[in-house]
Design an enzyme around this catalytic site. Structure first.
Site, PDB file in Angstrom:
ATOM      1  N   CYS A  85       0.830  -1.231   0.015  1.00  8.63           N
ATOM      2  CA  CYS A  85       0.060   0.002   0.095  1.00  8.63           C
ATOM      3  C   CYS A  85       0.611   1.335  -0.015  1.00  8.63           C
ATOM      4  CB  CYS A  85      -0.872  -0.108   1.098  1.00  8.63           C
ATOM      5  SG  CYS A  85      -2.364   1.045   0.990  1.00  8.63           S
ATOM      6  N   HIS A 180      -3.613  -5.452   0.304  1.00  6.59           N
ATOM      7  CA  HIS A 180      -2.866  -5.692   1.825  1.00  6.59           C
ATOM      8  C   HIS A 180      -2.811  -7.592   2.031  1.00  6.59           C
ATOM      9  CE1 HIS A 180      -2.742  -2.031   3.972  1.00  6.59           C
ATOM     10  NE2 HIS A 180      -3.452  -1.971   3.245  1.00  6.59           N
ATOM     11  N   GLU A 182      -1.168  -9.270   4.096  1.00  2.00           N
ATOM     12  CA  GLU A 182      -1.357  -9.470   5.572  1.00  2.00           C
ATOM     13  C   GLU A 182      -2.752  -9.873   6.220  1.00  2.00           C
ATOM     14  OE1 GLU A 182      -1.134  -5.164   5.879  1.00  2.00           O
ATOM     15  OE2 GLU A 182      -0.750  -6.544   4.450  1.00  2.00           O
ATOM     16  N   GLY A 235      -4.188 -15.042  36.553  1.00  2.00           N
ATOM     17  CA  GLY A 235      -4.889 -16.002  35.984  1.00  2.00           C
ATOM     18  C   GLY A 235      -5.160 -16.297  34.630  1.00  2.00           C
ATOM     19  N   ASP A 238      -1.756 -14.994  29.552  1.00  2.85           N
ATOM     20  CA  ASP A 238      -0.432 -14.376  29.316  1.00  2.85           C
ATOM     21  C   ASP A 238       0.134 -14.270  30.749  1.00  2.85           C
ATOM     22  OD1 ASP A 238      -1.458 -13.509  26.785  1.00  2.85           O
ATOM     23  OD2 ASP A 238      -2.198 -11.806  27.673  1.00  2.85           O
ATOM     24  N   SER A 239      -0.402 -13.929  31.713  1.00  2.00           N
ATOM     25  CA  SER A 239       0.492 -14.060  32.993  1.00  2.00           C
ATOM     26  C   SER A 239       0.696 -15.365  33.468  1.00  2.00           C
ATOM     27  CB  SER A 239      -0.533 -13.200  34.216  1.00  2.00           C
ATOM     28  OG  SER A 239      -1.610 -13.877  34.671  1.00  2.00           O
ATOM     29  N   SER A 240      -0.095 -16.578  33.056  1.00  2.00           N
ATOM     30  CA  SER A 240       0.301 -17.683  33.398  1.00  2.00           C
ATOM     31  C   SER A 240       1.334 -18.286  32.485  1.00  2.00           C
ATOM     32  CB  SER A 240      -1.178 -18.614  33.264  1.00  2.00           C
ATOM     33  OG  SER A 240      -2.330 -18.204  33.813  1.00  2.00           O
TER      34      SER A 240
END
EC number: 6.3.5.2
Length: 524
Positions: A85, A180, A182, A235, A238-240
């Site tokens: 683009c 595009h 993607e 919990g 991501d943090s797990s």
């Protein structure tokens, strides 16, 4: 272990909201990539030594003296270029071609005619015309168009409104597309990008979960040394995964701090303690801070302010806990790429701020703990792959995302304990029924939202005037875009009846049918 950084692609960002999606596609192909601003320093560019460069789209026009431009060095490195683009337009403009503001803008679905022979598009097609021309189904989003090719280029694609929708200089391996590749709407987009990455740039697929884990462990150990690391455990996925990765790297040097802020889902505190403390053997400190958070949020209705307050109070709690522990110098967070994208907090800072995330925008300027974000450069699907490789249970790794601010951004306006309690019950019913009817794993994210408005209803023979909740369920591959989940009417009717009958204080249930874009997945 193979050097997972040996083959790398550089993505130069002109401010497109799709830039990180390009990076995700490259990573999916098993190749490491980084995003840098289009005007990155030439010394940094040389040191990065990419095997290929992708130029992103962007909101600016290439027509005019203030248009963003590339360093001439980009065209002198001798590596393949792919302009998407705006990236195609700026390549054409700087190499001697001509670009104009198009009288007929193209946004959305389009069909592209493939012209001539090109290494990049050879044998790639969705349909063919009666005359045997190859056609591609693609996604367009542009206002300018190339009307004159630079010397050495040939046309490789066209649409009815953009006769030069694709160009190629095969000798220099420079390519450009007006569409595009993607986005998922471009059906052959992944094949086109893989053709560029593998065949044109000569990259090998070295970016694999086991290599990422090994390199992350090495980096964590080098950075942290003998220090103690605190991780804010929510919990969520991501943090797990961050907890599992850090525990594998530094063992007992990791102390997870689980803060019950009064904005968690039903039964979440017990579940977190059971999973991490008892089953995985990770040290978890459980802090009950509901009153502290709710007092800080009292009277606040602006969603940005709420996110930053929640982030600030989290940091305060962590710092207080760190003061009690020897050698606690690091605060770890499960920040991932999409958090950084929507906060426009990445390396480029070119994209418009949509909303700040508490892991990013809520951090105070003077942090008494050093920040450790081992997942910051990973997308959600990569995080899940790491979780599986690290041995976390399926139901934890593929649990729906839960925002760091918790129910604080699922309660519109001011946050009150009464609202949180009602929302918890309604949300639990929705999730329970999704599991019971085998819909939970078919949608990407689902939750209830509390609306601070009352609606008239009839309960029994009497009039009631109670609150409203909205149900939200979406389907998404990457959480950059999403479509609302078309759940059966009978199912929604059943969930609605249960919520209204079982949650005193709620008299009406609605279903959100907004996609992303224009709406974000979370309401705030």
């Amino acid at each position: 272990m193979s050097d997972l950084y040996a083959h790398r692609i550089l993505i130069l960002d002109f401010g497109s909201q799709y830039t990180q999606l390009i990076a995700r596609r490259v990573r999916e192909a098993g190749v490491y990539c980084e995003i840098h601003p289009y005007d990155m320093a030439e010394s940094t560019l040389r040191d990065f030594a990419p095997r290929g460069i992708i130029l992103s789209g962007g909101p600016a026009s290439t027509v005019g003296e203030t248009a963003p431009r590339l360093s001439p060095l980009i065209f002198e490195l001798g590596v393949p270029l792919l302009g998407i683009c705006y990236g195609m337009q700026v390549m054409a403009a700087q190499l001697g071609g001509r670009v104009e503001v198009s009288a007929q803008r193209e946004y959305g679905y389009a069909q592209v005619y493939v012209h001539g022979h090109s290494r990049l598009l050879q044998n790639i097609e969705d349909h063919t015309t009666a005359g045997g021309e190859a056609l591609l189904d693609v996604w367009m989003s542009h206002g300018d168009r190339v009307i004159g090719l630079p010397e050495g280029f040939k046309r490789i694609a066209a649409t009815a409104h953009a006769p030069l929708a694709g160009m190629a200089d095969e000798k220099r391996r420079f390519y450009g597309f007006q569409f595009h590749p993607e986005v998922t709407h471009t059906r052959q987009g992944i094949r086109i990008l893989e053709r560029f990455i593998y065949d044109i740039c000569g990259c090998e697929a070295l970016w694999e979960p086991r290599h990422i884990i090994a390199k992350s462990i090495e980096n964590i150990r080098t950075k942290v040394g003998a220090d103690t690391v605190l991780l804010g455990l929510s919990g969520g996925v991501d943090s797990s995964v961050a907890a599992a990765l850090l525990h594998k790297a530094i063992g007992d040097q990791l102390i997870c701090v689980f803060v019950d802020n009064g904005l968690l889902r039903q039964g979440e505190a017990d579940q977190v303690m059971a999973t991490f403390a008892r089953h995985l053997g990770i040290k978890v400190i459980h802090i009950s801070a509901e009153t502290r958070f709710l007092e800080a949020l009292a009277g606040v209705i602006d969603p940005e302010a709420k996110r930053k307050i929640i982030g600030r109070v989290f940091i305060e709690v962590f710092e207080e806990e760190a003061a009690k522990l020897p050698n606690a110098q690091w605060l770890a967070q499960g920040t991932i790429y999409p958090d950084v994208i929507e906060s426009a907090g990445g390396k480029t800072g070119k994209a418009q701020v949509i909303k700040s995330h508490h892991n990013v925008g809520g951090l105070p300027e003077e942090l008494n703990l050093k920040l450790l974000e081992p997942l910051r450069e990973l997308f959600k699907d990569e995080v899940r792959q790491l979780g599986t490789e690290l041995g976390l249970p399926f139901e934890l790794v593929y649990r729906h995302p839960f925002p760091g601010p918790g129910l604080g951004v699922r309660i519109l306006g001011e946050v009150k304990k009464e609202y949180a309690d009602l929302l918890r019950l309604a949300d639990a019913i929705f999730i329970e029924e999704l599991h019971a009817h085998d819909w939970y794993d078919k949608v990407s994210q689902a939750f209830a939202v509390f609306l601070p408005v009352k609606s008239v209803g009839v309960m029994g023979d009497g009039r009631c005037y109670d609150f409203v909740v909205a149900l939200r369920a979406v389907e998404s591959v990457d959480f950059m875009t999403a479509r609302w989940a078309h759940l059966p009417y009978d199912f929604l009717d059943h969930v609605s009846r249960r919520i209204i009958n079982e949650v005193a204080g709620i008299s009406r249930v609605t279903y959100d049918i907004s996609g992303k874009p224009p709406a974000t997945i979370e309401w705030e």
